[in-house]
Design an enzyme around this catalytic site. Structure first.
Site, PDB file in Angstrom:
ATOM      1  N   ASP A 135       1.118  -0.774   0.236  1.00  0.00           N
ATOM      2  CA  ASP A 135       0.336   0.268   0.255  1.00  0.00           C
ATOM      3  C   ASP A 135       1.080   0.738   0.309  1.00  0.00           C
ATOM      4  OD1 ASP A 135      -1.943   1.455  -0.285  1.00  0.00           O
ATOM      5  OD2 ASP A 135      -3.167   1.075   1.992  1.00  0.00           O
ATOM      6  N   ASP A 191      -2.633   2.377  -6.066  1.00  0.00           N
ATOM      7  CA  ASP A 191      -1.519   3.109  -5.122  1.00  0.00           C
ATOM      8  C   ASP A 191      -1.959   1.547  -4.452  1.00  0.00           C
ATOM      9  OD1 ASP A 191      -4.226   3.115  -4.136  1.00  0.00           O
ATOM     10  OD2 ASP A 191      -3.578   3.986  -2.618  1.00  0.00           O
ATOM     11  N   GLU A 192      -2.510   0.110  -4.487  1.00  0.00           N
ATOM     12  CA  GLU A 192      -2.141  -0.925  -3.828  1.00  0.00           C
ATOM     13  C   GLU A 192      -2.532  -2.220  -4.490  1.00  0.00           C
ATOM     14  OE1 GLU A 192      -5.552  -1.615  -0.795  1.00  0.00           O
ATOM     15  OE2 GLU A 192      -6.698  -0.089  -1.638  1.00  0.00           O
TER      16      GLU A 192
END
Length: 365
Positions: free
Chosen positions: A14, A107-108
């Site tokens: 993350d 983003d993860e």
């Protein structure tokens, strides 16, 4: 714990305050300052830097509220092309280690490194290497959680943020979950947590005392999920072929819309943008949804599903006008959105599944 199934090694990576961190990286003048990505006057916060979070600024918060909490907050407009560019670099790093990568957003992502391309035994070492490479290649920091399933990895990745990682070893799973506050369980929101508090459920050990029947009667289908995860049971696999289920465009307006002609113009513009985005990815869909957010933040959505696919911007526009006529209120409008679902990507999934399964089985005996 029941380890009759093979113990997997799952990493959840993350990025730390991704959008805001990109802006601070690209513009050194913003470093160390409270930054919000989003529209300053009429929008919502898409992301907040850690400096802004100290003042209580959070993503999805109205910009006006964010400004009240942090008067010296610096707003910057989002640059999604830049975020996607960096996201692609990050995923290339993931694929150096495994093809079993399940992106959740820009983003993860989850990674299954039980079998990995570098034959590294420790998932903890892999996570550390990945985080170091991300920093070297992008200048950004990431946090990671490592454990035996996706649920635990997701929970773990939040523990040592920012720029840290946490491993929950198989022999520590039960004791970790028993001491975990219920509001920290991934998927337990504020409303559910407050309900649990009124029932005397504050930690995992309290949740564990409830029978499956009790939890289902209290929380419906989610009850069986809570019953399992508090015992470390979560068998969902990392799915590298996530299928896109909807495409959406929306606009928050600087000034509220009152006029029918203005509404028509905005719906026509949104229809054109939606069509362009769909064409670019060769996507079609059968359900069009109109989203209206009023000045008082009340929300209205309505959909129309066709037997065949929508194929043109004009179809989106004409259908959106019909949906507009179904609105319950004649109040000032601050946001309009259009989304398309029931996509042909779901059909593609059905066509390709027979090809994917043997390949995955060959690589993951």
């Amino acid at each position: 714990m029941d380890f009759s199934l093979p113990i997997r090694k799952i990493i959840h990576v993350d990025m730390d305050a991704f959008y805001a961190s990109v802006e601070q990286h690209d513009n050194p003048a913003l470093r160390g300052k409270p930054v919000a990505v989003g529209g300053e006057h009429r929008g919502v916060v898409s992301a907040a830097s850690y400096e802004a979070r100290k003042y209580g600024v959070r993503s999805a918060m109205p910009s006006k509220t964010a400004r009240e909490k942090c008067p010296h907050l610096i707003f910057v407009p989002p640059r999604f092309a830049r975020y996607k560019e960096i996201s692609r670099k990050i995923r290339e790093i993931f694929y150096e280690y495994t093809d079993l990568v399940e992106p959740l957003s820009l983003d993860e992502a989850y990674l299954d490194v039980t079998e990995n391309k570098k034959d590294i035994e420790s998932a903890n070492d892999i996570a550390r290497e990945i985080r170091q490479k991300i920093f070297e290649q992008t200048g950004l920091t990431a946090s990671a959680g490592i454990s035996i399933n996706k649920f635990l990895a997701k929970v773990a990745s939040d523990i040592n943020k920012p720029n840290g990682q946490k491993t929950i070893h198989p022999d520590k799973v039960e004791s970790f979950l028993e001491e975990l506050p219920v509001e920290k369980f991934y998927g337990v929101g504020k409303v559910t947590a407050n309900k649990m508090f009124t029932l005397g459920i504050f930690k995992g050990k309290d949740l564990k005392k409830k029978s499956l029947h009790e939890l289902v009667s209290l929380f419906g289908k989610s009850g069986s999920h809570y019953y399992n995860v508090v015992r470390g049971i979560h068998n969902s696999e990392v799915k590298p072929h996530r299928i896109q289920k909807s495409v959406a465009v929306e606009r928050t307006f600087f000034e509220d819309l009152y006029d029918e002609q203005q509404i028509d113009e905005k719906l026509e513009s949104l229809s054109a943008e939606l069509h362009q985005r769909l064409q670019k990815n060769n996507i079609l869909g059968r359900t069009l949804t109109l989203k209206i957010k009023y000045k008082d933040f009340s929300l209205f959505t309505r959909s129309i599903t066709k037997e065949d696919y929508y194929i043109s911007a004009e179809e989106y526009f004409q259908t959106s006008k019909k949906l507009w006529e179904l609105r319950p209120f004649d109040k000032p409008v601050r946001l309009l959105g259009l989304s398309l679902s029931h996509l042909n990507t779901e059909e593609k999934k059905q066509v390709s599944v027979q090809l994917k399964i043997p390949f995955q089985e060959f690589n993951n005996p």
